[in-house]
Design a protein around this motif. Structure first.
Motif, PDB file in Angstrom:
ATOM      1  N   LEU A 275       0.794  -1.230   0.000  1.00  0.00           N
ATOM      2  CA  LEU A 275       0.000   0.000   0.000  1.00  0.00           C
ATOM      3  C   LEU A 275       0.828   1.281   0.000  1.00  0.00           C
ATOM      4  O   LEU A 275       0.280   2.364  -0.177  1.00  0.00           O
ATOM      5  CB  LEU A 275      -0.962   0.008   1.192  1.00  0.00           C
ATOM      6  CG  LEU A 275      -2.001  -1.124   1.193  1.00  0.00           C
ATOM      7  CD1 LEU A 275      -2.909  -0.999   2.413  1.00  0.00           C
ATOM      8  CD2 LEU A 275      -2.819  -1.120  -0.093  1.00  0.00           C
ATOM      9  N   GLY A 276       2.133   1.178   0.209  1.00  0.00           N
ATOM     10  CA  GLY A 276       3.002   2.338   0.093  1.00  0.00           C
ATOM     11  C   GLY A 276       3.095   3.245   1.304  1.00  0.00           C
ATOM     12  O   GLY A 276       3.534   4.391   1.182  1.00  0.00           O
ATOM     13  N   PHE A 277       2.693   2.766   2.483  1.00  0.00           N
ATOM     14  CA  PHE A 277       2.854   3.571   3.692  1.00  0.00           C
ATOM     15  C   PHE A 277       4.332   3.702   4.033  1.00  0.00           C
ATOM     16  O   PHE A 277       5.121   2.792   3.794  1.00  0.00           O
ATOM     17  CB  PHE A 277       2.129   2.914   4.879  1.00  0.00           C
ATOM     18  CG  PHE A 277       0.655   3.200   4.939  1.00  0.00           C
ATOM     19  CD1 PHE A 277       0.136   4.016   5.938  1.00  0.00           C
ATOM     20  CD2 PHE A 277      -0.212   2.660   4.014  1.00  0.00           C
ATOM     21  CE1 PHE A 277      -1.218   4.273   6.009  1.00  0.00           C
ATOM     22  CE2 PHE A 277      -1.570   2.905   4.078  1.00  0.00           C
ATOM     23  CZ  PHE A 277      -2.076   3.715   5.075  1.00  0.00           C
ATOM     24  N   LYS A 278       4.712   4.843   4.601  1.00  0.00           N
ATOM     25  CA  LYS A 278       6.091   5.081   5.016  1.00  0.00           C
ATOM     26  C   LYS A 278       6.286   4.512   6.427  1.00  0.00           C
ATOM     27  O   LYS A 278       5.551   4.868   7.349  1.00  0.00           O
ATOM     28  CB  LYS A 278       6.364   6.583   5.027  1.00  0.00           C
ATOM     29  CG  LYS A 278       7.744   6.967   5.506  1.00  0.00           C
ATOM     30  CD  LYS A 278       7.871   8.484   5.547  1.00  0.00           C
ATOM     31  CE  LYS A 278       9.193   8.883   6.179  1.00  0.00           C
ATOM     32  NZ  LYS A 278       9.289  10.347   6.307  1.00  0.00           N
ATOM     33  N   PRO A 279       7.273   3.630   6.616  1.00  0.00           N
ATOM     34  CA  PRO A 279       7.518   3.096   7.956  1.00  0.00           C
ATOM     35  C   PRO A 279       8.161   4.150   8.850  1.00  0.00           C
ATOM     36  O   PRO A 279       9.091   4.834   8.441  1.00  0.00           O
ATOM     37  CB  PRO A 279       8.474   1.927   7.704  1.00  0.00           C
ATOM     38  CG  PRO A 279       9.119   2.216   6.402  1.00  0.00           C
ATOM     39  CD  PRO A 279       8.157   3.044   5.607  1.00  0.00           C
ATOM     40  N   LEU A 280       7.640   4.278  10.070  1.00  0.00           N
ATOM     41  CA  LEU A 280       8.192   5.231  11.028  1.00  0.00           C
ATOM     42  C   LEU A 280       8.830   4.541  12.223  1.00  0.00           C
ATOM     43  O   LEU A 280       9.886   4.958  12.674  1.00  0.00           O
ATOM     44  CB  LEU A 280       7.109   6.201  11.507  1.00  0.00           C
ATOM     45  CG  LEU A 280       6.459   7.066  10.431  1.00  0.00           C
ATOM     46  CD1 LEU A 280       5.346   7.905  11.026  1.00  0.00           C
ATOM     47  CD2 LEU A 280       7.500   7.956   9.756  1.00  0.00           C
ATOM     48  N   ALA A 281       8.176   3.507  12.745  1.00  0.00           N
ATOM     49  CA  ALA A 281       8.702   2.777  13.904  1.00  0.00           C
ATOM     50  C   ALA A 281       8.093   1.382  13.933  1.00  0.00           C
ATOM     51  O   ALA A 281       6.953   1.184  13.534  1.00  0.00           O
ATOM     52  CB  ALA A 281       8.379   3.508  15.194  1.00  0.00           C
ATOM     53  N   LEU A 282       8.879   0.428  14.424  1.00  0.00           N
ATOM     54  CA  LEU A 282       8.423  -0.953  14.541  1.00  0.00           C
ATOM     55  C   LEU A 282       8.996  -1.535  15.816  1.00  0.00           C
ATOM     56  O   LEU A 282      10.192  -1.420  16.073  1.00  0.00           O
ATOM     57  CB  LEU A 282       8.889  -1.765  13.327  1.00  0.00           C
ATOM     58  CG  LEU A 282       8.584  -3.263  13.310  1.00  0.00           C
ATOM     59  CD1 LEU A 282       7.083  -3.520  13.289  1.00  0.00           C
ATOM     60  CD2 LEU A 282       9.258  -3.910  12.102  1.00  0.00           C
ATOM     61  N   TRP A 283       8.129  -2.126  16.645  1.00  0.00           N
ATOM     62  CA  TRP A 283       8.574  -2.804  17.858  1.00  0.00           C
ATOM     63  C   TRP A 283       7.754  -4.086  18.002  1.00  0.00           C
ATOM     64  O   TRP A 283       6.890  -4.359  17.183  1.00  0.00           O
ATOM     65  CB  TRP A 283       8.486  -1.880  19.074  1.00  0.00           C
ATOM     66  CG  TRP A 283       7.112  -1.398  19.431  1.00  0.00           C
ATOM     67  CD1 TRP A 283       6.277  -1.933  20.358  1.00  0.00           C
ATOM     68  CD2 TRP A 283       6.411  -0.285  18.869  1.00  0.00           C
ATOM     69  NE1 TRP A 283       5.100  -1.238  20.421  1.00  0.00           N
ATOM     70  CE2 TRP A 283       5.153  -0.214  19.504  1.00  0.00           C
ATOM     71  CE3 TRP A 283       6.694   0.652  17.887  1.00  0.00           C
ATOM     72  CZ2 TRP A 283       4.206   0.757  19.194  1.00  0.00           C
ATOM     73  CZ3 TRP A 283       5.754   1.608  17.581  1.00  0.00           C
ATOM     74  CH2 TRP A 283       4.534   1.660  18.235  1.00  0.00           C
ATOM     75  N   ASN A 284       8.012  -4.877  19.020  1.00  0.00           N
ATOM     76  CA  ASN A 284       7.383  -6.191  19.164  1.00  0.00           C
ATOM     77  C   ASN A 284       5.868  -6.175  19.104  1.00  0.00           C
ATOM     78  O   ASN A 284       5.269  -7.023  18.449  1.00  0.00           O
ATOM     79  CB  ASN A 284       7.822  -6.861  20.470  1.00  0.00           C
ATOM     80  CG  ASN A 284       9.264  -7.278  20.438  1.00  0.00           C
ATOM     81  OD1 ASN A 284       9.847  -7.449  19.377  1.00  0.00           O
ATOM     82  ND2 ASN A 284       9.857  -7.453  21.601  1.00  0.00           N
ATOM     83  N   ASN A 285       5.240  -5.242  19.789  1.00  0.00           N
ATOM     84  CA  ASN A 285       3.777  -5.234  19.875  1.00  0.00           C
ATOM     85  C   ASN A 285       3.119  -4.073  19.143  1.00  0.00           C
ATOM     86  O   ASN A 285       1.953  -3.774  19.401  1.00  0.00           O
ATOM     87  CB  ASN A 285       3.344  -5.214  21.348  1.00  0.00           C
ATOM     88  CG  ASN A 285       3.743  -6.474  22.060  1.00  0.00           C
ATOM     89  OD1 ASN A 285       3.669  -7.560  21.497  1.00  0.00           O
ATOM     90  ND2 ASN A 285       4.190  -6.344  23.288  1.00  0.00           N
ATOM     91  N   GLY A 286       3.854  -3.411  18.241  1.00  0.00           N
ATOM     92  CA  GLY A 286       3.244  -2.292  17.551  1.00  0.00           C
ATOM     93  C   GLY A 286       4.112  -1.683  16.472  1.00  0.00           C
ATOM     94  O   GLY A 286       5.252  -2.078  16.270  1.00  0.00           O
TER      95      GLY A 286
END
Length: 66
Positions: free
Chosen positions: A26-37
């Motif tokens: 879908l082309g969303f820009k990733p900002l942050a990724l962690w275990n539960n979110g």
């Protein structure tokens, strides 16, 4: 009438699968990724993924700007 969204939080079963779909397909820009979110962005919309327990709930916030 709804005219704009600032952010939206979605309860998901798999943060990693949802993150991959929303960024790669879908082309969303990733900002942050962690275990539960995760946080993603598309234009002015911020999207948050969370994993919640069945006894928890989701909510939305409405801006007072009309």
């Amino acid at each position: 009438m709804l005219t704009d969204l600032n952010h939206l939080t979605l309860a998901v079963n798999s943060v990693n699968k949802s993150f991959a779909f929303y960024t790669k397909i879908l082309g969303f820009k990733p900002l942050a990724l962690w275990n539960n979110g995760a946080y993603l962005q598309l234009g002015s919309l911020w999207l948050c993924f969370i994993i919640i327990k069945k006894d928890q709930y989701c909510y939305y916030e409405k801006s007072n700007q009309y």
